[in-house]
Design a protein around this motif. Structure first.
Motif, PDB file in Angstrom:
ATOM      1  N   ILE A  22       0.831  -1.220   0.000  1.00  0.00           N
ATOM      2  CA  ILE A  22       0.000   0.000   0.000  1.00  0.00           C
ATOM      3  C   ILE A  22       0.862   1.266   0.000  1.00  0.00           C
ATOM      4  O   ILE A  22       0.358   2.372   0.154  1.00  0.00           O
ATOM      5  CB  ILE A  22      -0.993   0.042   1.198  1.00  0.00           C
ATOM      6  CG1 ILE A  22      -0.245   0.207   2.538  1.00  0.00           C
ATOM      7  CG2 ILE A  22      -1.894  -1.182   1.222  1.00  0.00           C
ATOM      8  CD1 ILE A  22      -1.150   0.658   3.681  1.00  0.00           C
ATOM      9  N   LYS A  23       2.192   1.084  -0.130  1.00  0.00           N
ATOM     10  CA  LYS A  23       3.133   2.203  -0.212  1.00  0.00           C
ATOM     11  C   LYS A  23       3.093   3.105   1.023  1.00  0.00           C
ATOM     12  O   LYS A  23       3.066   4.335   0.906  1.00  0.00           O
ATOM     13  CB  LYS A  23       2.850   3.064  -1.462  1.00  0.00           C
ATOM     14  CG  LYS A  23       2.749   2.257  -2.735  1.00  0.00           C
ATOM     15  CD  LYS A  23       2.446   3.163  -3.921  1.00  0.00           C
ATOM     16  CE  LYS A  23       2.127   2.357  -5.172  1.00  0.00           C
ATOM     17  NZ  LYS A  23       1.906   3.184  -6.354  1.00  0.00           N
ATOM     18  N   SER A  24       3.031   2.488   2.215  1.00  0.00           N
ATOM     19  CA  SER A  24       2.987   3.269   3.452  1.00  0.00           C
ATOM     20  C   SER A  24       4.314   3.155   4.204  1.00  0.00           C
ATOM     21  O   SER A  24       4.606   2.123   4.818  1.00  0.00           O
ATOM     22  CB  SER A  24       1.844   2.783   4.344  1.00  0.00           C
ATOM     23  OG  SER A  24       1.983   3.332   5.641  1.00  0.00           O
ATOM     24  N   VAL A  25       5.098   4.214   4.141  1.00  0.00           N
ATOM     25  CA  VAL A  25       6.394   4.208   4.824  1.00  0.00           C
ATOM     26  C   VAL A  25       6.235   4.074   6.348  1.00  0.00           C
ATOM     27  O   VAL A  25       6.980   3.322   6.980  1.00  0.00           O
ATOM     28  CB  VAL A  25       7.219   5.466   4.464  1.00  0.00           C
ATOM     29  CG1 VAL A  25       8.499   5.549   5.297  1.00  0.00           C
ATOM     30  CG2 VAL A  25       7.573   5.459   2.980  1.00  0.00           C
ATOM     31  N   PRO A  26       5.250   4.779   6.998  1.00  0.00           N
ATOM     32  CA  PRO A  26       5.086   4.604   8.447  1.00  0.00           C
ATOM     33  C   PRO A  26       4.810   3.150   8.841  1.00  0.00           C
ATOM     34  O   PRO A  26       5.346   2.663   9.844  1.00  0.00           O
ATOM     35  CB  PRO A  26       3.882   5.495   8.777  1.00  0.00           C
ATOM     36  CG  PRO A  26       3.881   6.542   7.720  1.00  0.00           C
ATOM     37  CD  PRO A  26       4.370   5.846   6.482  1.00  0.00           C
TER      38      PRO A  26
END
Lengths: 94, 94
Positions: free
Chosen positions: B67-71
């Motif tokens: 989902i391309k979520s760095v956090p």
């Protein structure tokens, strides 16, 4: 043009992986409860572990309410109950 | 018209609460590691607890990539390392 190696098709797969991940982390304290019950001993178990999960789950649930996410509220409601049971058993068999 | 009692202003507050919640759940195994080190004993600690966190963190990280979520990737990368250390100490002081 994006170099990100995934596209929209992967989102459904992502959801499935997310749900499986949530199950593992949500229920991770269950084996600890069972072990304390079996050994009738919790001396080596840190009380801060389930206490931090209790605080974290409450905050996550508040976050879920604020962003209107039923899955976040539900998952952390379950995690909260499991963590409270772990706190109870850890204190009882100290 | 919505009966949801929160509005856009609450989203920033929500983010803050979310980050605090993430800290509590991400670092919840740290006191367990410290306790095992101090007591030099981990008999009462369930090995399945950190192992489920290891599997969960890996799956959450994969979810974060999809989902391309760095956090999500960052938080679960940290949780993975802490869980692996817990596995090591739990086995060592069994």
């Amino acid at each position: 043009m994006s170099f990100w190696p995934f596209n929209g098709k992967n989102i459904e797969m992502a959801d499935l992986i997310g749900y499986i991940a949530a199950c593992f982390t949500t229920f991770s304290l269950l084996p600890q409860i069972l072990r304390i019950r079996r050994l009738k001993e919790a001396r080596d178990v840190s009380l801060f572990l389930p206490l931090m999960i209790v605080i974290g789950s409450v905050l996550w649930s508040v976050y879920g309410v604020l962003i209107k996410s039923v899955p976040v509220i539900a998952a952390n409601g379950v995690a909260l109950i499991i963590a409270l049971i772990t706190v109870f058993f850890t204190i009882r068999y100290r």
